[in-house]
Design a protein around this motif. Structure first.
Motif, PDB file in Angstrom:
ATOM      1  N   GLU A  18      -7.474  -5.947   8.569  1.00  0.00           N
ATOM      2  CA  GLU A  18      -8.810  -5.927   8.401  1.00  0.00           C
ATOM      3  C   GLU A  18      -9.514  -5.223   6.941  1.00  0.00           C
ATOM      4  N   ALA A  19      -8.604  -4.145   6.589  1.00  0.00           N
ATOM      5  CA  ALA A  19      -8.771  -3.378   5.219  1.00  0.00           C
ATOM      6  C   ALA A  19      -8.551  -4.314   4.154  1.00  0.00           C
ATOM      7  N   SER A  20      -7.609  -5.286   4.235  1.00  0.00           N
ATOM      8  CA  SER A  20      -7.218  -6.341   3.332  1.00  0.00           C
ATOM      9  C   SER A  20      -8.296  -7.000   2.986  1.00  0.00           C
ATOM     10  N   ALA A  21      -8.936  -7.824   4.130  1.00  0.00           N
ATOM     11  CA  ALA A  21      -9.955  -8.708   3.935  1.00  0.00           C
ATOM     12  C   ALA A  21     -10.994  -7.905   3.400  1.00  0.00           C
ATOM     13  N   LYS A  22     -11.458  -6.871   3.617  1.00  0.00           N
ATOM     14  CA  LYS A  22     -12.473  -6.075   2.957  1.00  0.00           C
ATOM     15  C   LYS A  22     -12.523  -5.939   1.531  1.00  0.00           C
ATOM     16  N   ILE A  23     -11.329  -6.071   0.859  1.00  0.00           N
ATOM     17  CA  ILE A  23     -11.163  -5.721  -0.565  1.00  0.00           C
ATOM     18  C   ILE A  23     -10.646  -7.161  -1.083  1.00  0.00           C
ATOM     19  N   SER A  24     -10.993  -8.145  -0.207  1.00  0.00           N
ATOM     20  CA  SER A  24     -10.615  -9.906  -0.616  1.00  0.00           C
ATOM     21  C   SER A  24      -9.068  -9.722  -1.286  1.00  0.00           C
ATOM     22  N   PHE A  25      -8.048  -9.175  -0.476  1.00  0.00           N
ATOM     23  CA  PHE A  25      -6.659  -9.243  -0.704  1.00  0.00           C
ATOM     24  C   PHE A  25      -6.298 -10.664   0.059  1.00  0.00           C
ATOM     25  N   SER A  26      -5.804 -11.539  -0.973  1.00  0.00           N
ATOM     26  CA  SER A  26      -5.683 -12.859  -0.222  1.00  0.00           C
ATOM     27  C   SER A  26      -4.148 -13.381  -0.396  1.00  0.00           C
ATOM     28  N   LEU A  52       9.299  -4.887  -3.858  1.00  0.00           N
ATOM     29  CA  LEU A  52       8.489  -5.129  -5.191  1.00  0.00           C
ATOM     30  C   LEU A  52       7.403  -5.997  -5.171  1.00  0.00           C
ATOM     31  N   GLY A  53       6.309  -5.508  -4.945  1.00  0.00           N
ATOM     32  CA  GLY A  53       4.899  -5.851  -4.297  1.00  0.00           C
ATOM     33  C   GLY A  53       4.434  -5.283  -3.301  1.00  0.00           C
ATOM     34  N   THR A  54       3.863  -4.078  -3.285  1.00  0.00           N
ATOM     35  CA  THR A  54       3.295  -3.590  -2.195  1.00  0.00           C
ATOM     36  C   THR A  54       2.077  -4.219  -1.514  1.00  0.00           C
ATOM     37  N   GLY A  55       1.416  -4.948  -2.362  1.00  0.00           N
ATOM     38  CA  GLY A  55       0.168  -5.231  -1.782  1.00  0.00           C
ATOM     39  C   GLY A  55      -0.788  -4.277  -1.127  1.00  0.00           C
ATOM     40  N   THR A  56      -1.283  -4.721  -0.013  1.00  0.00           N
ATOM     41  CA  THR A  56      -2.097  -3.699   0.861  1.00  0.00           C
ATOM     42  C   THR A  56      -0.974  -3.200   2.078  1.00  0.00           C
ATOM     43  N   ALA A  84      -3.721   1.712  -2.441  1.00  0.00           N
ATOM     44  CA  ALA A  84      -4.287   2.696  -1.585  1.00  0.00           C
ATOM     45  C   ALA A  84      -4.475   2.565  -0.141  1.00  0.00           C
ATOM     46  N   VAL A  85      -4.552   1.349   0.151  1.00  0.00           N
ATOM     47  CA  VAL A  85      -4.811   0.854   1.486  1.00  0.00           C
ATOM     48  C   VAL A  85      -3.584   1.076   2.281  1.00  0.00           C
ATOM     49  N   PHE A  90       0.772   4.787   5.203  1.00  0.00           N
ATOM     50  CA  PHE A  90       2.056   5.332   5.084  1.00  0.00           C
ATOM     51  C   PHE A  90       2.462   6.365   4.074  1.00  0.00           C
ATOM     52  N   GLY A  91       1.423   6.826   3.773  1.00  0.00           N
ATOM     53  CA  GLY A  91       1.478   7.836   2.369  1.00  0.00           C
ATOM     54  C   GLY A  91       1.957   9.255   2.901  1.00  0.00           C
ATOM     55  N   LYS A  92       2.081   9.587   4.274  1.00  0.00           N
ATOM     56  CA  LYS A  92       2.474  10.743   4.581  1.00  0.00           C
ATOM     57  C   LYS A  92       3.886  10.718   5.357  1.00  0.00           C
ATOM     58  N   ASP A  93       4.286   9.326   5.059  1.00  0.00           N
ATOM     59  CA  ASP A  93       5.717   9.204   5.598  1.00  0.00           C
ATOM     60  C   ASP A  93       6.705   9.562   4.511  1.00  0.00           C
ATOM     61  N   LYS A  94       7.609  10.482   4.890  1.00  0.00           N
ATOM     62  CA  LYS A  94       8.289  10.921   3.745  1.00  0.00           C
ATOM     63  C   LYS A  94       9.262  10.123   3.388  1.00  0.00           C
ATOM     64  N   ARG A  95       9.720   9.051   4.154  1.00  0.00           N
ATOM     65  CA  ARG A  95      10.652   7.929   3.956  1.00  0.00           C
ATOM     66  C   ARG A  95      10.259   7.125   2.630  1.00  0.00           C
ATOM     67  N   VAL A  96       9.163   7.079   2.610  1.00  0.00           N
ATOM     68  CA  VAL A  96       8.263   5.881   1.640  1.00  0.00           C
ATOM     69  C   VAL A  96       8.052   6.735   0.357  1.00  0.00           C
ATOM     70  N   GLN A  97       8.369   5.870  -0.667  1.00  0.00           N
ATOM     71  CA  GLN A  97       7.903   6.532  -1.997  1.00  0.00           C
ATOM     72  C   GLN A  97       7.059   5.382  -2.566  1.00  0.00           C
ATOM     73  N   PHE A  98       6.010   5.640  -3.101  1.00  0.00           N
ATOM     74  CA  PHE A  98       4.966   4.848  -3.644  1.00  0.00           C
ATOM     75  C   PHE A  98       5.103   4.910  -5.238  1.00  0.00           C
ATOM     76  N   VAL A  99       5.244   3.600  -6.001  1.00  0.00           N
ATOM     77  CA  VAL A  99       5.133   3.744  -7.456  1.00  0.00           C
ATOM     78  C   VAL A  99       4.051   2.649  -7.645  1.00  0.00           C
ATOM     79  N   SER A 100       3.110   3.169  -8.669  1.00  0.00           N
ATOM     80  CA  SER A 100       2.226   2.395  -9.069  1.00  0.00           C
ATOM     81  C   SER A 100       2.318   1.984 -10.760  1.00  0.00           C
ATOM     82  N   GLU A 101       3.140   0.979 -10.856  1.00  0.00           N
ATOM     83  CA  GLU A 101       3.455   0.603 -12.382  1.00  0.00           C
ATOM     84  C   GLU A 101       3.904  -0.740 -12.275  1.00  0.00           C
ATOM     85  N   ASP A 102       4.202  -1.215 -13.579  1.00  0.00           N
ATOM     86  CA  ASP A 102       4.492  -2.583 -13.421  1.00  0.00           C
ATOM     87  C   ASP A 102       6.076  -2.561 -13.189  1.00  0.00           C
ATOM     88  N   ALA A 103       6.333  -3.579 -12.414  1.00  0.00           N
ATOM     89  CA  ALA A 103       7.671  -3.523 -11.549  1.00  0.00           C
ATOM     90  C   ALA A 103       8.877  -3.724 -12.817  1.00  0.00           C
TER      91      ALA A 103
END
Length: 196
Positions: A18-26, A52-56, A84-85, A90-103
């Motif tokens: 639902e959140a993906s649709a709101k920001i037009s993630f297709s 490689l490619g989190t998307g939402t 951000a979606v 999953f931002g508080k899941d300590k098993r998951v590390q988010f990286v925001s940069e060119d893969a």
């Protein structure tokens, strides 16, 4: 047996959709790809995974559900808006590390890292830096790509990139490959030795 009947969706999946649709993630992966990812992640308990490619976070939701308590997952995307979606859920899941940069930059700088499973759903790691990404697999590790069958959102000429990618994978003697004419077109690769 119908593929999409009685699918147990992962936690947060519908909210992320639902959140993906709101920001037009297709560009979401489909349910079949997600189910497969959850199963393959679960087959590597306490493993290390790379997306490689989190998307939402739609594919991430499936992968997280297959993880055990000691598993770790790095997920990479250039778009902080899309990530951000995913971080909401999953931002508080300590098993998951988010990286925001060119893969591509991340792969180049982290060639020494090893993973039990890589889901390559971005240009880098798939159509670019393929061998470098495959070299990050542990022996017996799994490399998964989707969208290998023609898709409505393919740009003109994209089929040539797909054909070249498949030929490159097939030519590597250290890989075992299964091509599935299923879902959006899945290729599963496992590494049985060091790349030549």
């Amino acid at each position: 047996m119908l593929n999409d009947q009685q699918v147990n969706l992962p936690a947060h999946y519908l909210s992320i959709k639902e959140a993906s649709a709101k920001i037009s993630f297709s560009m979401p992966s489909d349910l079949q790809t997600g189910c497969l990812l959850r199963t393959l992640v679960a087959a590597k308990p306490n493993g290390t995974y790379l997306e490689l490619g989190t998307g939402t976070g739609l594919s991430l939701a499936w992968m997280v559900e297959g993880m055990t308590a000691q598993s770790t997952l790095i997920t990479i995307d250039t778009s902080e808006t899309y990530q951000a979606v995913a971080k909401v859920y999953f931002g508080k899941d300590k098993r998951v590390q988010f990286v925001s940069e060119d893969a591509a930059n991340w792969i180049t700088a982290n060639r020494h890292k090893k993973f039990d499973l890589v889901f390559a759903d971005a240009w880098p790691g798939k159509y670019e830096l393929l061998n470098e990404t495959l070299n990050m697999l542990n022996t017996g590790g799994l490399y998964i790509i989707d969208d290998m069958l023609p898709q409505p959102n393919w740009p003109a000429g994209h089929e040539k990139h797909v054909e070249r990618l498949i030929k490159q994978i097939e030519a590597n003697a250290s890989l075992q490959i299964t091509k599935l004419n299923w879902s959006t077109g899945i290729v599963i690769v496992t590494k049985n030795g060091i790349l030549l």
